[in-house]
Scaffold this motif. Structure first.
Motif, PDB file in Angstrom:
ATOM      1  N   ALA A  50       0.850  -1.197   0.000  1.00 37.44           N
ATOM      2  CA  ALA A  50       0.000   0.000   0.000  1.00 37.44           C
ATOM      3  C   ALA A  50       0.886   1.248   0.000  1.00 37.44           C
ATOM      4  O   ALA A  50       1.864   1.321   0.740  1.00 37.44           O
ATOM      5  CB  ALA A  50      -0.877   0.012   1.252  1.00 37.44           C
ATOM      6  N   GLN A  51       0.521   2.243  -0.844  1.00 39.14           N
ATOM      7  CA  GLN A  51       1.272   3.494  -0.873  1.00 39.14           C
ATOM      8  C   GLN A  51       0.475   4.595  -0.189  1.00 39.14           C
ATOM      9  O   GLN A  51      -0.462   5.162  -0.762  1.00 39.14           O
ATOM     10  CB  GLN A  51       1.599   3.873  -2.324  1.00 39.14           C
ATOM     11  N   ILE A  52       0.819   4.860   1.045  1.00 39.54           N
ATOM     12  CA  ILE A  52       0.233   5.986   1.786  1.00 39.54           C
ATOM     13  C   ILE A  52       1.371   6.694   2.517  1.00 39.54           C
ATOM     14  O   ILE A  52       2.442   6.105   2.689  1.00 39.54           O
ATOM     15  CB  ILE A  52      -0.837   5.535   2.824  1.00 39.54           C
ATOM     16  N   HIS A  53       1.110   7.936   2.947  1.00 35.63           N
ATOM     17  CA  HIS A  53       2.154   8.669   3.665  1.00 35.63           C
ATOM     18  C   HIS A  53       2.164   8.304   5.146  1.00 35.63           C
ATOM     19  O   HIS A  53       2.000   9.158   5.993  1.00 35.63           O
ATOM     20  CB  HIS A  53       1.932  10.175   3.543  1.00 35.63           C
ATOM     21  N   ALA A  54       2.288   7.036   5.458  1.00 32.30           N
ATOM     22  CA  ALA A  54       2.386   6.649   6.859  1.00 32.30           C
ATOM     23  C   ALA A  54       3.072   5.296   6.912  1.00 32.30           C
ATOM     24  O   ALA A  54       2.929   4.478   6.003  1.00 32.30           O
ATOM     25  CB  ALA A  54       0.999   6.564   7.501  1.00 32.30           C
ATOM     26  N   GLY A  55       3.819   5.085   7.984  1.00 36.98           N
ATOM     27  CA  GLY A  55       4.514   3.812   8.145  1.00 36.98           C
ATOM     28  C   GLY A  55       3.679   2.824   8.927  1.00 36.98           C
ATOM     29  O   GLY A  55       2.520   3.082   9.249  1.00 36.98           O
ATOM     30  N   GLY A  56       4.292   1.678   9.226  1.00 37.33           N
ATOM     31  CA  GLY A  56       3.589   0.646   9.987  1.00 37.33           C
ATOM     32  C   GLY A  56       2.558  -0.084   9.144  1.00 37.33           C
ATOM     33  O   GLY A  56       1.642  -0.702   9.661  1.00 37.33           O
ATOM     34  N   ARG A  57       2.727  -0.010   7.810  1.00 38.39           N
ATOM     35  CA  ARG A  57       1.729  -0.605   6.909  1.00 38.39           C
ATOM     36  C   ARG A  57       1.664  -2.118   7.049  1.00 38.39           C
ATOM     37  O   ARG A  57       0.597  -2.714   6.934  1.00 38.39           O
ATOM     38  CB  ARG A  57       2.065  -0.220   5.456  1.00 38.39           C
ATOM     39  N   GLY A  58       2.842  -2.728   7.287  1.00 37.35           N
ATOM     40  CA  GLY A  58       2.889  -4.183   7.449  1.00 37.35           C
ATOM     41  C   GLY A  58       1.946  -4.634   8.552  1.00 37.35           C
ATOM     42  O   GLY A  58       1.140  -5.550   8.363  1.00 37.35           O
ATOM     43  N   LYS A  59       2.024  -3.939   9.689  1.00 41.07           N
ATOM     44  CA  LYS A  59       1.186  -4.291  10.844  1.00 41.07           C
ATOM     45  C   LYS A  59      -0.300  -4.138  10.538  1.00 41.07           C
ATOM     46  O   LYS A  59      -1.136  -4.852  11.092  1.00 41.07           O
ATOM     47  CB  LYS A  59       1.533  -3.398  12.041  1.00 41.07           C
ATOM     48  N   GLY A  60      -0.639  -3.184   9.676  1.00 44.47           N
ATOM     49  CA  GLY A  60      -2.045  -2.923   9.384  1.00 44.47           C
ATOM     50  C   GLY A  60      -2.590  -3.770   8.238  1.00 44.47           C
ATOM     51  O   GLY A  60      -3.735  -3.589   7.830  1.00 44.47           O
ATOM     52  N   GLY A  61      -1.768  -4.657   7.669  1.00 43.90           N
ATOM     53  CA  GLY A  61      -2.232  -5.497   6.564  1.00 43.90           C
ATOM     54  C   GLY A  61      -2.066  -4.848   5.207  1.00 43.90           C
ATOM     55  O   GLY A  61      -2.701  -5.254   4.234  1.00 43.90           O
ATOM     56  N   GLY A  62      -1.178  -3.847   5.115  1.00 48.55           N
ATOM     57  CA  GLY A  62      -0.978  -3.150   3.845  1.00 48.55           C
ATOM     58  C   GLY A  62       0.240  -3.629   3.069  1.00 48.55           C
ATOM     59  O   GLY A  62       0.589  -3.047   2.047  1.00 48.55           O
ATOM     60  N   VAL A  63       0.914  -4.682   3.554  1.00 51.09           N
ATOM     61  CA  VAL A  63       2.064  -5.253   2.840  1.00 51.09           C
ATOM     62  C   VAL A  63       1.864  -6.767   2.782  1.00 51.09           C
ATOM     63  O   VAL A  63       1.772  -7.416   3.823  1.00 51.09           O
ATOM     64  CB  VAL A  63       3.405  -4.942   3.565  1.00 51.09           C
ATOM     65  N   LYS A  64       1.742  -7.316   1.548  1.00 48.01           N
ATOM     66  CA  LYS A  64       1.444  -8.749   1.409  1.00 48.01           C
ATOM     67  C   LYS A  64       2.382  -9.408   0.408  1.00 48.01           C
ATOM     68  O   LYS A  64       2.680  -8.826  -0.641  1.00 48.01           O
ATOM     69  CB  LYS A  64       0.000  -8.943   0.912  1.00 48.01           C
ATOM     70  N   ILE A  65       2.788 -10.616   0.739  1.00 44.08           N
ATOM     71  CA  ILE A  65       3.626 -11.409  -0.173  1.00 44.08           C
ATOM     72  C   ILE A  65       2.705 -12.285  -1.027  1.00 44.08           C
ATOM     73  O   ILE A  65       1.739 -12.862  -0.515  1.00 44.08           O
ATOM     74  CB  ILE A  65       4.591 -12.325   0.620  1.00 44.08           C
ATOM     75  N   ALA A  66       3.009 -12.363  -2.337  1.00 45.43           N
ATOM     76  CA  ALA A  66       2.212 -13.185  -3.250  1.00 45.43           C
ATOM     77  C   ALA A  66       3.109 -14.202  -3.935  1.00 45.43           C
ATOM     78  O   ALA A  66       4.229 -13.875  -4.334  1.00 45.43           O
ATOM     79  CB  ALA A  66       1.542 -12.296  -4.292  1.00 45.43           C
ATOM     80  N   GLU A  67       2.610 -15.429  -4.090  1.00 46.40           N
ATOM     81  CA  GLU A  67       3.425 -16.480  -4.702  1.00 46.40           C
ATOM     82  C   GLU A  67       2.953 -16.844  -6.103  1.00 46.40           C
ATOM     83  O   GLU A  67       3.490 -17.749  -6.724  1.00 46.40           O
ATOM     84  CB  GLU A  67       3.431 -17.710  -3.798  1.00 46.40           C
TER      85      GLU A  67
END
Ligand code: GDP
Ligand code: MN
Length: 386
Positions: free
Chosen positions: A47-64
């Motif tokens: 996710a591209q937003i002006h805030a960090g901590g995206r991983g914790k909020g579900g905004g960074v996902k790995i796809a296989e």
């Protein structure tokens, strides 16, 4: 002024700082195409937003798989992402960055900031990467390295090697770290940055140092000299009231309270906020209308302050030097009539054309609460709340 991760990574590429292959997309289909084009067998959708901590909020996902890239992108684009940095209201995600995913062997933290104490650019680095650096600094201060940079010398190789070795980067990785630090410092100086942060900086795959995350912000005043950076400004990430205010030449900062403030001069605006707090109230905003404020500018100030639904009373505090109380009063009366303001308005005027201003207020027949000085005004504003 903040910019997005994908924009920071474009700047990194220009300065030879290694980042994963990737591009930005605003639809799930485009995200899938990007994954297909850049190739590989694992991707990360961010996710591209002006805030960090995206991983914790579900905004960074790995796809296989490509299907999974598309599913993640579909889910993330349009989501209201809540992270520890967005506040509970969250942020709407409009775009995702799709990158080749890396196999992470170890994560580091690396950043450059303006250090106010030494008045120099400083390096902040840590072998405890990937996590909240403020937290590490609190619980394990020894794990955070702090090195100031002498502006006359810049960031020489030996200092880079010293920093690298302190966070445990040795051998060929040290060489990569030196090159990265020098590039980052050059970027920071060239573009008048205030902060650049790589968290995590990672050792991946076959021992390559790569910036997996990238964050940068700039001095909003200095950056006007750099159109290529100004271009990266994303108004959708900023408070719409602040954007509109800056268009009218007003300095407005939204806050959490319910006393709307309209003041001339940044110092007086700060003092007004302090006085409100002293009387146990909370300012809804900082607003400096500047010198020589026309009636239109004052009316605009009322409109912007009132777009905040929390505002229950307005405090206008003008100490007119270059300003003129009659113009201010004309603006206030105009705003009261045109905008059908229902909230109580406390007015404190002093200085140039004070009598003429008072006369305009009185003859308008409108129910102003007038105040003699700053303390009186703040007290009356807080009283008007109940
Ligand atoms: P932030 O949560 O907003 O700081 O976003 P980051 O870009 O730091 O991503 C969050 C986390 O996702 C990182 O700390 C990594 O652990 C993980 N991550 C990001 N990119 C990759 C990748 O390419 N591969 C793997 N395995 N994990 C990744
Ligand atoms: Mn991060």
């Amino acid at each position: 002024m903040n910019i997005h991760e994908f924009q920071t990574k474009m700047l990194f590429r220009e300065y030879g700082i290694p980042v994963p292959e990737g591009r930005v997309a605003d639809t799930d289909a485009a995200a899938r195409n990007i994954a297909e084009e850049i190739g590989g067998d694992k991707w990360v959708v961010k996710a591209q937003i002006h805030a960090g901590g995206r991983g914790k909020g579900g905004g960074v996902k790995i796809a296989e798989s490509l299907d999974e890239v598309q599913q993640h992108a579909d889910h993330i684009i349009g989501m209201n992402l809540v992270t520890p940095q967005t506040g509970e209201q969250g942020r709407l995600v409009r775009r995702v960055l799709v990158e080749q995913a890396q196999d992470i062997k170890k994560e580091f933290y690396f950043g450059l900031i303006i250090d106010r104490v030494s008045q120099r650019i400083a390096v902040i680095a840590s072998a405890s990467g990937g996590m909240d650096i403020e937290e590490v600094a609190k619980t394990d201060p020894d794990k955070v390295i702090h090195e100031t940079i002498d502006p006359a010398i810049g960031l020489p190789d030996f200092q880079c090697r010293k920093i690298a070795s302190k966070i445990g980067l040795t051998g060929p990785l040290m060489g990569q770290a030196v090159k990265m630090m020098k590039g980052l410092y050059r970027l920071f100086r060239d573009k008048k940055a205030m902060m650049v942060e790589i968290n995590p900086l990672a050792i991946v795959g076959d021992d390559q140092l790569v910036a997996l995350d990238a964050k940068m912000n700039f001095d909003g005043n200095a950056v006007e000299q750099y159109p290529e950076i100004m271009e990266l400004r994303d108004f959708e990430e900023e408070d719409p009231k602040e954007v509109e205010a800056s268009g009218h030449g007003l300095n407005y900062i939204a806050l959490d309270g319910n006393v709307g403030c309209i003041v001339n001069g940044a110092g007086l605006a700060m003092a007004t906020m302090d006085s409100i707090a002293l009387h146990k109230g909370m300012p809804a905003n900082f607003l400096d209308v500047g010198g020589g404020a026309s009636p239109e500018k004052i009316a605009n100030a009322f409109r912007i302050v009132l777009t905040d639904p929390n505002v229950k009373v307005i405090l206008l505090n003008i100490f007119a030097g270059i300003n003129r109380c009659d113009w201010i009063a004309t603006g206030v009366v105009q705003a009261m009539k045109d905008q059908k303001i229902e909230q109580p308005v406390v007015v404190r005027l002093a200085g140039t054309n004070y009598e003429a201003g008072q006369k305009i207020l009185k003859e308008s027949g409108l129910p102003f609460i007038t105040a003699d000085d700053l303390d009186d005004a703040a007290r009356k504003a807080v009283e008007a709340l109940s």
